[in-house]
Write an enzyme that holds these catalytic residues in place. Structure first.
Site, PDB file in Angstrom:
ATOM      1  CG  PHE A  50      -2.128  -0.900   1.095  1.00 51.02           C
ATOM      2  CD1 PHE A  50      -2.225  -1.857   0.101  1.00 51.02           C
ATOM      3  CD2 PHE A  50      -3.180  -0.782   1.986  1.00 51.02           C
ATOM      4  CE1 PHE A  50      -3.338  -2.677  -0.014  1.00 51.02           C
ATOM      5  CE2 PHE A  50      -4.308  -1.593   1.893  1.00 51.02           C
ATOM      6  CZ  PHE A  50      -4.389  -2.544   0.885  1.00 51.02           C
ATOM      7  CG  ASP A  51       3.207   4.288  -3.109  1.00 55.26           C
ATOM      8  OD1 ASP A  51       4.392   4.216  -2.748  1.00 55.26           O
ATOM      9  OD2 ASP A  51       2.718   5.292  -3.670  1.00 55.26           O
ATOM     10  CB  ALA A  52       2.044   7.266  -0.582  1.00 59.50           C
TER      11      ALA A  52
END
Length: 581
Positions: free
Chosen positions: A236-238
């Site tokens: 889960f990016d950023a």
């Protein structure tokens, strides 16, 4: 365990929905989400607090086009290289965003449902997923300003008309925390008038508005698609920035955590052993909050490890690393640390806040600059602060504060021996496997500091280097492969096995690991200095009724009352148990 009925599952989902979207009909939203994920009354309950990993799990981090061969799609080249050189060594591959994009080497996604034509197609992705545990990015906070959704936003059309977060120039945004110094708001003319779109990272990366339930529906469809194509692990990016409210710092808000819990609930009911890893490059105590109560992220990136380990090896002083290790809580069953010391991004400095003081951080920044690295900055309370160090890890470890020296390879291997032995799941950047150097030409071509550590190898040239015994690339590759093989055979290196920090002075990092059945102990000791270190065997407190063996040198420890001499940057893994060969 009895199967969970859809009504029980619905209750869990509705509890999340009622918290995030109190003004919506939770039952309607719940049924929509269940339909998108194709869940039914017979969906079995995933067991609580189950570890979906073991000591055999090693994740290689790579771009889809890190390896190139003329006339061949890069994903095919990558797959073939791993099968030829790393099968049996690496069992999981994290392919960084492989979707069509407009900037940031993939993290400005234009279309989440497609594979970038220049890399390959879904068939290539599926092929890799059949041979390896596949990890993929869910770039959940923002997308490309050139995406169809944003084009529709600018034209007042669906889908996309209300997908993006906007603010007023009069809003109180002074407390907003973000990792960039560019202007936060992008002025956009729409049929509804001028709007100011929120851009946490860049003006080409426009932030979603998860207050709109349709945005959540879009991402649930994306998750289902990725599961169908064999994705086992989601990054889960950023994700820390997903929920925004003017007047707050717009990071780690309660709705963000609840969204992760909701997505985990849906994912693990669809594929029981799927794993969610949150990417939150923030101070350590904030990062740990994403474990929740064992009901949020399965794994969190151990962001404090890279700057602390780098500082340890170039200063020859392990006090800060040991202090941090002693304060890290053991991960609960069903959760684990994701350990890494290099990635496609730089070495983050925010996770070192409160662990290294300003003078130490300044010295670290100056040393890396002298070693050819770059520094990226962020904005905080109107001030600019160093955000990350951009440099290949191999070049970052070319010396100490005193300057470059002859121990670059040994220091580099020591760093990985420490990381591979620590509690958690190891992630190894593809360029660390090869000891890739700084790519200044790529920095010049892209004008991006991060490009320094995003080299693209022509695979024929790389393979020639790996077969040359005098090449440092070959030396690094063979030594790391040997360490990984030994690591994956040891029950005491299970990601959740016991870890206890040893007190062996400032130049020796030491910790004890014990297998979950208590049959195996490994005493991991590392000389992190450029001087020979001598330790009394009695200080390690080995049980003298057992035989001890160094896994790395493959030497027996004959005298448990003598001394152990460690050359500069030498590592030992002392165990009372060995694989029968």
């Amino acid at each position: 365990m009895a199967e969970q009925t859809i009504s029980e599952l619905s209750h869990r989902i509705k509890t999340h929905i009622e918290f995030i979207y109190p003004n919506l009909n939770a039952e309607d939203v719940c049924q929509q989400l269940l339909g998108l994920m194709r869940l039914t009354d017979t969906t079995p309950t995933p067991a609580n607090h189950q570890n979906h990993w073991s000591q055999q799990d090693i994740i290689a981090i790579t771009y889809g086009n890190s390896l190139l061969k003329e006339g061949e799609k890069p994903l095919q080249t990558l797959h073939r290289f791993f099968n030829k050189h790393l099968a049996g060594t690496i069992n999981s591959i994290h392919i960084l965003p492989f979707y069509p994009y407009s900037s940031d080497d993939g993290f400005a996604v234009m279309d989440y449902s497609k594979v970038n034509d220049s890399l390959g197609d879904w068939g290539d992705v599926n092929g890799i997923a059949k041979d390896y545990n596949l990890m993929a990015d869910l770039v959940v906070n923002h997308c490309s300003s050139r995406s169809l959704w944003f084009e529709n936003f600018k034209q007042g059309k669906e889908p996309g008309k209300n997908y993006f977060f906007t603010a007023s120039v009069d809003d109180d945004l002074q407390e907003v925390v973000r990792p960039r110094t560019s202007p936060l708001l992008r002025e956009v003319v729409t049929p509804q008038g001028t709007q100011y779109v929120w851009c946490t990272f860049s003006h080409d990366q426009v932030d979603f508005d998860f207050r709109n339930i349709d945005v959540l529906y879009e991402f649930i469809k994306i998750i289902r698609l990725y599961l169908d194509h064999g994705v086992k692990i989601f990054r889960f990016d950023a994700v820390a920035f997903v929920w925004k409210e003017a007047g707050t710092n717009c990071i780690h808000l309660a709705q963000t955590h609840e969204l992760i819990r909701l997505m985990r609930c849906l994912v693990e009911h669809s594929v029981n052993d799927a794993v969610i890893i949150t990417e939150t490059n923030v101070p350590n105590h904030e990062n740990l909050s994403y474990f929740g109560n064992g009901n949020e992220a399965h794994c969190v990136y151990n962001f404090s490890l890279p700057p602390l380990l780098l500082n340890t090896l170039i200063s020859g002083d392990c006090r800060h690393l040991k202090r941090w290790m002693m304060t890290m809580p053991p991960s609960q069953m069903g959760t684990a640390y994701f350990n890494f010391i290099a990635s496609h991004d730089g070495i983050g400095l925010r996770p070192a806040e409160g662990l290294l003081n300003e003078e130490e951080l300044g010295t670290l920044v100056n040393t890396i600059s002298q070693f050819g690295g770059k520094v990226s900055w962020r904005s905080a309370n109107g001030m600019q602060k160093p955000y990350e160090l951009n440099i290949s890890l191999f070049d970052a470890l070319q010396g100490t504060y005193k300057g470059p020296d002859k121990y670059q390879i040994d220091r580099f291997i020591c760093a990985h021996a420490i990381m591979l032995a620590l509690e958690g799941i190891p992630g190894i950047y593809i360029h660390s496997l090869f000891g890739t150097n700084n790519d200044y030409e790529r920095v010049e071509n892209t004008s991006q500091n991060r490009s320094i550590n995003r080299h693209q190898w022509q695979v024929d040239k790389l393979e020639a280097e790996l077969t040359n015994p005098y090449s440092h690339h070959s030396k690094v590759f063979s030594r790391l492969k040997s360490l990984i093989h030994k690591r994956t055979e040891q029950p005491a290196f299970h990601p959740n096995a016991v870890q206890f920090t040893l007190q062996l002075g400032e130049q020796l990092v030491g910790f004890w690991r014990q297998s979950q059945n208590r049959n195996q102990s490994i005493f991991c000791i590392f000389n992190i200095s450029d001087q020979e270190q001598i330790i009394k065997m009695t200080d390690i407190n080995l049980i003298d009724t057992e035989s001890w063996f160094d896994l790395i040198s493959e030497q027996d420890i004959a005298d448990l009352h003598g001394e152990l001499k460690l050359a500069p940057y030498q590592s030992v893994w002392l165990t009372n148990w060995r694989i029968n060969t």
